[in-house]
Design a protein around this motif. Structure first.
Motif, PDB file in Angstrom:
ATOM      1  N   TRP A 140      -5.192   6.841   2.111  1.00 43.22           N
ATOM      2  CA  TRP A 140      -4.064   6.794   3.028  1.00 43.22           C
ATOM      3  C   TRP A 140      -3.300   5.480   2.880  1.00 43.22           C
ATOM      4  CZ3 TRP A 140      -2.813  10.837   6.274  1.00 43.22           C
ATOM      5  CH2 TRP A 140      -3.787  11.823   6.471  1.00 43.22           C
ATOM      6  N   THR A 141      -1.997   5.518   3.125  1.00 37.71           N
ATOM      7  CA  THR A 141      -1.199   4.317   3.337  1.00 37.71           C
ATOM      8  C   THR A 141      -1.108   4.087   4.841  1.00 37.71           C
ATOM      9  OG1 THR A 141       0.123   4.545   1.320  1.00 37.71           O
ATOM     10  CG2 THR A 141       1.091   3.272   3.127  1.00 37.71           C
ATOM     11  N   VAL A 142      -1.519   2.911   5.294  1.00 42.23           N
ATOM     12  CA  VAL A 142      -1.545   2.607   6.719  1.00 42.23           C
ATOM     13  C   VAL A 142      -0.214   2.005   7.148  1.00 42.23           C
ATOM     14  CG1 VAL A 142      -2.645   1.191   8.501  1.00 42.23           C
ATOM     15  CG2 VAL A 142      -4.045   2.334   6.762  1.00 42.23           C
ATOM     16  N   VAL A 143       0.375   2.588   8.181  1.00 42.47           N
ATOM     17  CA  VAL A 143       1.669   2.155   8.698  1.00 42.47           C
ATOM     18  C   VAL A 143       1.465   1.534  10.075  1.00 42.47           C
ATOM     19  CG1 VAL A 143       3.995   2.885   9.368  1.00 42.47           C
ATOM     20  CG2 VAL A 143       2.816   4.038   7.483  1.00 42.47           C
ATOM     21  N   SER A 144       2.139   0.416  10.333  1.00 38.38           N
ATOM     22  CA  SER A 144       2.097  -0.185  11.664  1.00 38.38           C
ATOM     23  C   SER A 144       3.349  -1.024  11.853  1.00 38.38           C
ATOM     24  CB  SER A 144       0.824  -1.018  11.864  1.00 38.38           C
ATOM     25  OG  SER A 144       0.584  -1.241  13.235  1.00 38.38           O
ATOM     26  N   GLY A 145       3.399  -1.791  12.959  1.00 39.12           N
ATOM     27  CA  GLY A 145       4.635  -2.458  13.337  1.00 39.12           C
ATOM     28  C   GLY A 145       4.648  -3.967  13.251  1.00 39.12           C
ATOM     29  N   LEU A 146       3.630  -4.582  12.630  1.00 38.38           N
ATOM     30  CA  LEU A 146       3.542  -6.037  12.432  1.00 38.38           C
ATOM     31  C   LEU A 146       3.532  -6.814  13.745  1.00 38.38           C
ATOM     32  CD1 LEU A 146       3.275  -7.971   9.979  1.00 38.38           C
ATOM     33  CD2 LEU A 146       5.713  -8.381  10.155  1.00 38.38           C
ATOM     34  N   ALA A 147       3.235  -6.162  14.859  1.00 32.39           N
ATOM     35  CA  ALA A 147       3.158  -6.875  16.133  1.00 32.39           C
ATOM     36  C   ALA A 147       1.837  -7.624  16.222  1.00 32.39           C
ATOM     37  CB  ALA A 147       3.280  -5.882  17.295  1.00 32.39           C
ATOM     38  N   GLU A 156      -3.914  -6.168   8.040  1.00 32.81           N
ATOM     39  CA  GLU A 156      -4.909  -6.975   7.327  1.00 32.81           C
ATOM     40  C   GLU A 156      -5.973  -6.089   6.699  1.00 32.81           C
ATOM     41  OE1 GLU A 156      -5.077 -10.112   6.680  1.00 32.81           O
ATOM     42  OE2 GLU A 156      -3.879 -11.228   8.170  1.00 32.81           O
ATOM     43  N   GLY A 157      -6.432  -5.086   7.446  1.00 33.34           N
ATOM     44  CA  GLY A 157      -7.492  -4.229   6.938  1.00 33.34           C
ATOM     45  C   GLY A 157      -7.072  -3.398   5.743  1.00 33.34           C
ATOM     46  N   ALA A 158      -5.799  -3.036   5.657  1.00 30.87           N
ATOM     47  CA  ALA A 158      -5.341  -2.144   4.595  1.00 30.87           C
ATOM     48  C   ALA A 158      -4.515  -2.850   3.527  1.00 30.87           C
ATOM     49  CB  ALA A 158      -4.516  -1.006   5.210  1.00 30.87           C
ATOM     50  N   LEU A 159      -4.440  -4.162   3.573  1.00 27.14           N
ATOM     51  CA  LEU A 159      -3.569  -4.888   2.650  1.00 27.14           C
ATOM     52  C   LEU A 159      -3.936  -4.646   1.192  1.00 27.14           C
ATOM     53  CD1 LEU A 159      -1.110  -6.721   2.882  1.00 27.14           C
ATOM     54  CD2 LEU A 159      -2.636  -8.694   2.843  1.00 27.14           C
ATOM     55  N   GLU A 160      -5.237  -4.541   0.903  1.00 25.79           N
ATOM     56  CA  GLU A 160      -5.671  -4.363  -0.484  1.00 25.79           C
ATOM     57  C   GLU A 160      -5.380  -2.961  -1.002  1.00 25.79           C
ATOM     58  OE1 GLU A 160      -6.766  -6.764  -2.477  1.00 25.79           O
ATOM     59  OE2 GLU A 160      -6.377  -8.132  -0.796  1.00 25.79           O
ATOM     60  N   THR A 161      -5.316  -1.976  -0.128  1.00 26.46           N
ATOM     61  CA  THR A 161      -5.143  -0.590  -0.564  1.00 26.46           C
ATOM     62  C   THR A 161      -3.720  -0.077  -0.377  1.00 26.46           C
ATOM     63  OG1 THR A 161      -5.922   0.150   1.609  1.00 26.46           O
ATOM     64  CG2 THR A 161      -7.550   0.034  -0.163  1.00 26.46           C
ATOM     65  N   GLY A 162      -2.963  -0.684   0.499  1.00 25.28           N
ATOM     66  CA  GLY A 162      -1.574  -0.275   0.690  1.00 25.28           C
ATOM     67  C   GLY A 162      -1.218  -0.096   2.149  1.00 25.28           C
ATOM     68  N   ALA A 187       5.173  -8.302   1.818  1.00 23.78           N
ATOM     69  CA  ALA A 187       6.290  -8.169   0.898  1.00 23.78           C
ATOM     70  C   ALA A 187       5.826  -8.233  -0.558  1.00 23.78           C
ATOM     71  CB  ALA A 187       7.322  -9.262   1.162  1.00 23.78           C
ATOM     72  N   GLN A 188       4.664  -8.848  -0.813  1.00 19.50           N
ATOM     73  CA  GLN A 188       4.139  -8.950  -2.168  1.00 19.50           C
ATOM     74  C   GLN A 188       3.206  -7.798  -2.522  1.00 19.50           C
ATOM     75  OE1 GLN A 188       2.275 -12.820  -2.119  1.00 19.50           O
ATOM     76  NE2 GLN A 188       4.180 -13.901  -2.556  1.00 19.50           N
ATOM     77  N   GLN A 189       2.324  -7.431  -1.585  1.00 16.21           N
ATOM     78  CA  GLN A 189       1.295  -6.436  -1.873  1.00 16.21           C
ATOM     79  C   GLN A 189       1.552  -5.088  -1.213  1.00 16.21           C
ATOM     80  OE1 GLN A 189      -1.840  -9.742  -0.749  1.00 16.21           O
ATOM     81  NE2 GLN A 189      -2.921  -7.997  -1.639  1.00 16.21           N
ATOM     82  N   GLY A 190       2.294  -5.075  -0.137  1.00 10.28           N
ATOM     83  CA  GLY A 190       2.561  -3.844   0.585  1.00 10.28           C
ATOM     84  C   GLY A 190       4.055  -3.571   0.621  1.00 10.28           C
ATOM     85  N   CYS A 191       4.551  -3.154   1.772  1.00 12.14           N
ATOM     86  CA  CYS A 191       5.979  -2.873   1.912  1.00 12.14           C
ATOM     87  C   CYS A 191       6.408  -3.140   3.342  1.00 12.14           C
ATOM     88  CB  CYS A 191       6.270  -1.417   1.542  1.00 12.14           C
ATOM     89  SG  CYS A 191       8.030  -0.998   1.503  1.00 12.14           S
ATOM     90  N   VAL A 192       7.592  -3.712   3.489  1.00 10.18           N
ATOM     91  CA  VAL A 192       8.214  -3.939   4.796  1.00 10.18           C
ATOM     92  C   VAL A 192       9.484  -3.113   4.832  1.00 10.18           C
ATOM     93  CG1 VAL A 192       9.166  -5.664   6.373  1.00 10.18           C
ATOM     94  CG2 VAL A 192       7.293  -6.287   4.833  1.00 10.18           C
ATOM     95  N   VAL A 193       9.690  -2.322   5.896  1.00  7.97           N
ATOM     96  CA  VAL A 193      10.883  -1.486   5.979  1.00  7.97           C
ATOM     97  C   VAL A 193      11.580  -1.667   7.326  1.00  7.97           C
ATOM     98  CG1 VAL A 193       9.959   0.253   4.402  1.00  7.97           C
ATOM     99  CG2 VAL A 193       9.675   0.556   6.853  1.00  7.97           C
ATOM    100  N   SER A 194      12.881  -1.382   7.336  1.00 10.88           N
ATOM    101  CA  SER A 194      13.677  -1.448   8.560  1.00 10.88           C
ATOM    102  C   SER A 194      14.956  -0.663   8.352  1.00 10.88           C
ATOM    103  CB  SER A 194      14.027  -2.892   8.906  1.00 10.88           C
ATOM    104  OG  SER A 194      14.952  -2.943   9.987  1.00 10.88           O
ATOM    105  N   GLU A 195      15.499  -0.088   9.438  1.00 11.95           N
ATOM    106  CA  GLU A 195      16.812   0.547   9.336  1.00 11.95           C
ATOM    107  C   GLU A 195      17.926  -0.443   9.639  1.00 11.95           C
ATOM    108  OE1 GLU A 195      17.787   3.620  12.187  1.00 11.95           O
ATOM    109  OE2 GLU A 195      16.265   2.895  13.579  1.00 11.95           O
ATOM    110  N   ARG A 196      17.590  -1.666  10.059  1.00 15.42           N
ATOM    111  CA  ARG A 196      18.601  -2.689  10.338  1.00 15.42           C
ATOM    112  C   ARG A 196      18.979  -3.411   9.047  1.00 15.42           C
ATOM    113  NH1 ARG A 196      18.943  -5.000  15.154  1.00 15.42           N
ATOM    114  NH2 ARG A 196      20.969  -5.659  14.297  1.00 15.42           N
TER     115      ARG A 196
END
Length: 357
Positions: A140-147, A156-162, A187-196
């Motif tokens: 799985w790719t783990v999605v969350s809100g960086l809060a 942190e737990g999923a940084l190595e896998t995505g 930004a280096q190992q995973g992905c950061v997204v926004s609609e702004r």
């Protein structure tokens, strides 16, 4: 089919125009067939509306594109083949997304969200971090809100896998400040997204929209600790409305941070104590996401119909079909009239074919 450069630019212009929300954006594409045609028709479309918003200038979106390129961002526009299919099926999808990092994480593997309390217990942080690591190892790719709290632990737990972080501000808006290093690693190992747009700072109204993207990207949402009045519960509600699976980690009734998750379970959410509960709920990952079919046969409205509909609107959301019956007009003419009212700021187009004043 890949969008042309002109169509991409036109879609970004529409998306950045005041009063063109996701519903109006989709209806403009449906009515005119393309964003380029909608841009060409804009003077005629807004001729009746003296208070209509001007179309976003090309210079402004060019500046946004340059700012995104400068930070290594990638623009994903609905209709592009690399726009996430799960999000494209949301009613309606965000017109544009910026991605920073490995944007293939949005499509290469199924996504699941892990969200929860900002002021989390040590046990909640441990569960979020461990569960995210297990989910990542299971594909799985783990999605969350960086809060703060659970979100950060899940990343942190999923940084190595995505893992994917969805932000309320632009992809370069680091918040909270103590997550600056985590943002850099994402930004280096995973992905950061926004609609702004890049450079935008998060406002209060941005977070419900961010939560909608978190659930929309995901096939399920797992809540780890949440009080009864919590943004995580908003994400869970949005997930349920989008047809996603909702999971909740149970907790002690003595801890206020467990009241929200326990209430979710009481109201039908799947109990989650570990990876096995998630795997049991998803016996197959071949979930198909179909775009919402809401394409009325638009017809040119007259001034009288527009004013009739304006008089019927109230702050209470009303189905578009009900308004059509009330005025005795074809659905296509009513849809076109409501679109024009929304561009004037006299109507708000909502998901599910609802309209309010």
């Amino acid at each position: 089919m890949t969008l042309s450069a002109g169509e991409r630019l036109a879609r970004l212009r529409l998306a950045r125009t005041d009063r063109v929300g996701p519903v109006a954006f989709r209806q403009l594409l449906q009515r005119f067939g393309s964003a380029e045609a909608a841009v060409d028709a804009w003077p005629r479309l807004t001729a009746r509306a003296g208070a209509a918003s001007p179309l976003c200038e090309t210079d402004r979106v060019q500046a946004e594109l340059e700012a995104g390129e400068a930070i290594g961002g990638r623009l994903l526009i609905v209709g592009d083949p690399d726009y996430p299919a799960a999000l494209a099926a949301v009613d309606p999808p965000p017109p544009v997304l910026w991605g920073l990092g490995n944007a293939t994480l949005l499509t290469a593997r199924p996504c699941i969200a892990v969200v929860g309390a900002r002021v989390a217990s040590a046990g909640g942080l441990r569960i979020a971090r461990g569960l995210a690591a297990q989910l990542g190892a299971a594909g799985w790719t783990v999605v969350s809100g960086l809060a703060r709290g659970v979100d950060g632990a899940a990343h942190e737990g999923a940084l190595e896998t995505g893992t994917v972080a969805v932000l309320g501000g632009g992809v370069d808006d680091v918040y909270p400040p103590e997550h600056a290093d985590l943002h850099r690693r994402l930004a280096q190992q995973g992905c950061v997204v926004s609609e702004r747009p890049p450079g935008a700072r998060a406002q209060a109204q941005d977070f419900p929209r961010r939560n909608r993207i978190i659930s929309g990207l995901s096939r399920g949402v797992i809540v780890v600790e949440a009080e009864l009045r919590s943004g995580s519960l908003i994400t869970a509600r949005l997930a349920a409305e989008q047809g996603r699976e909702v999971f909740a980690v149970p907790g002690s009734p003595l801890d206020p941070r467990s009241r929200g998750t326990n209430d979710l379970i009481r109201n039908g959410a799947a109990l989650c104590e570990g990876l096995e509960d998630v795997q049991r709920a998803f016996s197959t990952l071949r979930t198909l996401f179909e775009p919402q079919a809401d394409s009325p046969d638009f017809q040119e409205p007259d001034d009288a119909l527009i004013e009739q509909l304006a008089a019927l609107l109230s702050p209470t959301p009303t189905p578009r079909d009900e308004l059509a019956r009330a005025v005795g007009a074809p659905a296509g003419a009513v849809a076109a009239a409501l679109l024009e009212l929304s561009l004037e700021g006299r109507a708000t187009l909502l998901a599910g074919g609802l309209v309010s004043s």
